[in-house]
Design a protein around this motif. Structure first.
Motif, short mmCIF file in Angstrom:
data_model
loop_
_atom_site.label_atom_id
_atom_site.label_comp_id
_atom_site.label_asym_id
_atom_site.label_seq_id
_atom_site.Cartn_x
_atom_site.Cartn_y
_atom_site.Cartn_z
N MET A 137 -10.14 14.58 7.65
CA MET A 137 -8.66 14.48 7.41
C MET A 137 -8.45 14.20 6.01
N SER A 138 -7.40 14.11 5.15
CA SER A 138 -7.26 13.48 4.03
C SER A 138 -6.68 11.92 3.97
N PHE A 139 -6.84 11.34 2.81
CA PHE A 139 -6.61 10.07 2.97
C PHE A 139 -5.21 9.72 3.16
N PRO A 140 -4.67 8.86 3.93
CA PRO A 140 -3.40 8.62 4.34
C PRO A 140 -2.68 7.73 3.42
N THR A 141 -1.31 7.99 3.44
CA THR A 141 -0.35 7.11 2.53
C THR A 141 0.33 5.85 3.65
N VAL A 142 0.00 4.73 2.96
CA VAL A 142 0.34 3.68 3.73
C VAL A 142 1.45 2.66 2.62
N VAL A 143 2.32 2.47 3.45
CA VAL A 143 3.91 1.70 3.04
C VAL A 143 3.56 0.36 3.64
N MET A 144 3.75 -0.62 2.89
CA MET A 144 3.60 -2.22 3.31
C MET A 144 4.73 -2.82 3.06
N ILE A 145 5.43 -3.45 4.07
CA ILE A 145 6.77 -4.12 3.68
C ILE A 145 6.74 -5.44 4.52
N GLY A 146 7.38 -6.31 3.88
CA GLY A 146 7.36 -7.55 4.33
C GLY A 146 7.23 -8.59 3.46
N GLN A 147 6.06 -8.57 2.82
CA GLN A 147 5.30 -9.36 1.87
C GLN A 147 6.44 -9.50 0.57
N LYS A 148 6.17 -10.58 -0.19
CA LYS A 148 7.06 -10.83 -1.34
C LYS A 148 6.63 -9.91 -2.56
N GLY A 149 5.47 -9.44 -2.60
CA GLY A 149 4.90 -8.87 -3.57
C GLY A 149 3.45 -9.31 -4.05
N LEU A 150 3.06 -8.71 -5.12
CA LEU A 150 1.65 -8.80 -5.84
C LEU A 150 1.84 -8.77 -7.36
N PRO A 151 1.04 -9.77 -7.96
CA PRO A 151 -0.16 -10.44 -7.09
C PRO A 151 0.47 -11.82 -6.55
N ALA A 152 -0.42 -11.99 -5.65
CA ALA A 152 -0.13 -13.12 -4.56
C ALA A 152 -0.20 -14.43 -5.40
N ARG A 153 1.06 -15.04 -5.48
CA ARG A 153 1.13 -16.37 -5.99
C ARG A 153 0.98 -17.52 -4.95
N SER A 154 1.60 -17.29 -3.98
CA SER A 154 1.68 -18.27 -2.83
C SER A 154 1.94 -17.54 -1.60
N GLY A 155 1.56 -18.16 -0.38
CA GLY A 155 1.99 -17.54 0.74
C GLY A 155 0.53 -16.78 1.63
N GLY A 156 0.41 -17.09 2.55
CA GLY A 156 -0.74 -16.44 3.38
C GLY A 156 -0.43 -14.94 3.54
#
Length: 386
Positions: A1-20
């Motif tokens: 199979m081809s490589f999937p597209t993954v959408v991530m939602i809920g985090q504040k963003g990148l780069p990670a400044r704080s927060g687990g």
């Protein structure tokens, strides 16, 4: 199979400044892009500013209502709405509060597989009122019952999902990459700190992290043995998150205690230098999912004083000095025990924590686990369970 597209939602963003969650997403997104995935991370402009996400990770911004109760859910709603145009194979929601949108994700993106990572029991956190806690418990139920897969980051959460919601979750702990070099000691000069001669608290200044208990315990320890603590400051790194009154209060308390320093939110080289060169780290938290800050501490072979939560033991093993949550006198006892141990004993504590980290949180192994789970989902094979 081809490589999937993954959408991530809920985090504040990148780069990670704080927060687990942000640090977790950073490692997972990097790991999946290294495997050829297309990874799209939704972010909030107030958190990211003008910084750019790590190479190969796509980052998209949507609008939201920047208030305590509405920030996460409104940004995530608009992110889901925007994701309709991306035709993702997998929608991955992070956090049980965001899992309230799981039914909507099913409706808006019916062809995508839905994954939720259960990072912690947010409904236990003192910063939320009774109504908010009730809503978060509904989010926990959704996180366990609506998605195609529910990931948990700790065995404690895996048992909680099974006992409370009869959910057979997928246990995949944090993927963690070990630092390649020790940060420069000279970065401490800006704060008048001497390497190996300060205690460090790293975490958000929110009630469940119990910074106020640590302040009281440190003050008590100084009173009990002033000569031992005269040249051992206590340093706090972190900011509040919708907890301004609490932050103002602990700053007032800390101003009355000699040796206490508040450095605010720090990131990148400065944060790593503070972590790497502390004599020890203190985690007085009363609730956790699985602390990313403890993993960072272990990676620098630093000894730890922590509350005796099973998820803290899961993070660093049994070599730490353990104390009871919310117990000022017991935490003061733990701090005194730390100071009474020889440098060799403290180094042995740090080494044991490091070896536990290497065994339990291997970056490549955990990315393998997520990759395998994603492929099983898309190919219709049995779930990965442990």
């Amino acid at each position: 199979m081809s490589f999937p597209t993954v959408v991530m939602i809920g985090q504040k963003g990148l780069p990670a400044r704080s927060g687990g969650i942000e640090r977790h997403v950073s490692f997972v997104a990097n790991g999946l892009t290294e495997r050829g995935y297309r990874v799209i991370v939704y972010a909030r402009r107030w958190y990211v500013g003008q910084a750019e996400a790590p190479k190969q990770i796509e980052q998209r911004f949507t609008v939201g209502i920047h208030t305590k109760h509405l920030d996460a859910i409104t940004h995530s709603f608009t992110a889901l709405w925007d994701a309709r145009h991306l035709n993702p194979d997998i929608v991955h929601l992070h956090g049980t509060g965001i899992a309230l949108l799981a039914p909507l994700a099913r409706l808006l993106l019916p062809r995508a597989k839905l994954v939720v990572t259960f990072h912690c029991t947010d409904s236990e956190h003192a910063k939320w009122n009774k109504f908010a806690k009730m809503i978060l418990r509904i989010g926990e139920w959704f996180a366990c019952r609506i998605p195609d897969r529910t990931i948990v980051i700790s065995q404690v959460l895996m048992r909680a999902c099974l006992q409370k919601y009869r959910c057979q979750s997928v246990y995949i702990s944090h993927p963690y990459q070990l630092p390649t070099a020790l940060p420069e000691k000279n970065l401490l000069q800006a704060f008048s700190l001497i390497p190996n001669q300060y205690l460090l608290f790293v975490g958000r200044l929110v009630p469940n992290k119990q910074a106020h208990i640590l302040l009281q315990a440190y003050a008590l320890a100084r009173k009990q043995a002033p000569e031992r603590w005269q040249s051992m400051p206590l340093v706090f790194v972190g900011g509040g998150i919708w907890t301004d009154r609490y932050v103002q209060w602990i700053h007032r308390v800390g101003a009355q205690i000699p040796g206490v320093q508040f450095l605010g939110e720090r990131s990148d080289d400065i944060l790593h230098a503070l972590q790497a060169h502390a004599m020890a780290h203190v985690f007085p938290t009363s609730s956790e999912g699985l602390s990313f800050a403890i993993l960072e501490t272990a990676s620098y072979r630093r000894p730890v004083v922590m509350t005796n939560l099973p998820q803290n033991r899961e993070a660093i093993g049994t070599a730490a000095i353990e104390v009871r949550p919310r117990d000022v006198e017991d935490l003061a006892r733990g701090l005194q025990e730390l100071m009474q141990r020889s440098p060799e004993e403290r180094a042995d504590m740090g080494e044991k924590g490091y070896q536990h980290l290497v065994r339990s949180f291997q970056y490549i192994d955990r990315i393998d686990d997520i990759d395998r789970m994603n492929r099983e989902l898309l190919l219709g094979e049995p779930a990965l369970v442990t």
